[in-house]
Design an enzyme around this catalytic site. Structure first.
Site, short mmCIF file in Angstrom:
data_model
loop_
_atom_site.label_atom_id
_atom_site.label_comp_id
_atom_site.label_asym_id
_atom_site.label_seq_id
_atom_site.Cartn_x
_atom_site.Cartn_y
_atom_site.Cartn_z
CG HIS A 10 -1.88 -0.81 1.17
ND1 HIS A 10 -3.22 -1.05 0.57
CD2 HIS A 10 -1.36 -2.36 2.16
CE1 HIS A 10 -3.78 -1.91 1.10
NE2 HIS A 10 -2.89 -3.47 1.82
CE1 TYR A 39 -1.69 -0.07 4.56
CE2 TYR A 39 -1.75 2.19 6.34
CZ TYR A 39 -2.67 1.31 5.08
OH TYR A 39 -2.93 1.95 4.68
CG HIS A 116 -4.86 -1.89 -1.40
ND1 HIS A 116 -5.24 -0.24 -0.69
CD2 HIS A 116 -5.09 -2.16 -1.46
CE1 HIS A 116 -6.69 -0.13 -0.25
NE2 HIS A 116 -6.47 -1.58 -1.14
CE LYS A 122 -9.92 2.11 -1.50
NZ LYS A 122 -9.22 1.88 0.05
CB CYS A 124 -3.73 2.24 -2.72
SG CYS A 124 -2.82 1.66 -1.36
#
Length: 133
Positions: A10, A39, A116, A122, A124
């Site tokens: 991420h 995380y 991710h 996304k 990310c």
């Protein structure tokens, strides 16, 4: 011990060139009603690796994948405008990320590595994990 099958990368979605810490992210996640930082590891811009959530506790970083994954976040991931996705990893972050993933793969040899964005719509982590790692 949790069975780890995925390592998910991420970004913090913070503007390039700005420093943030595990405590900053923890505060953001607690405000969103998470039990803790989502995380397991955070990589600062200087390449230092910091522990977030304990590995033996499921993360809160990728819907549908938390039970069997380790979440790694690097600080950055968007341009200075704070919106445009951008690979802002410093050379130190790139090195630290590779080393951390290699270390985790030693402990969890059957785990696959993903961005991710492979599981969500996304940008990310703002780089192609499959190509870069």
């Amino acid at each position: 011990m949790r069975r780890i099958t995925e390592i998910i990368i991420h970004c913090s979605a913070t503007p390039e060139g700005k420093d943030f810490t595990v405590d900053d992210i923890r505060r953001w996640h607690l405000a969103r009603k998470f039990a803790d930082i989502g995380y397991h590891y955070v990589i600062y811009r200087d390449g230092s690796v910091h522990k977030g959530r304990a590995e033996n506790i499921a993360g809160a970083h990728c819907l549908g994948h938390n039970a069997h994954s380790i979440g790694i976040c690097y600080i950055g991931g968007v341009a200075k405008d704070g919106k445009t996705p951008k690979d802002t990893r410093t050379p130190q972050q790139k090195t630290a990320l590779r080393q951390l993933v290699n270390q985790l793969k030693f402990y969890y040899p059957h785990a696959t590595v993903h961005g991710h964005n492979e599981f969500s719509s996304k940008a990310c982590p703002s780089f192609n994990v499959q190509k870069d790692l």
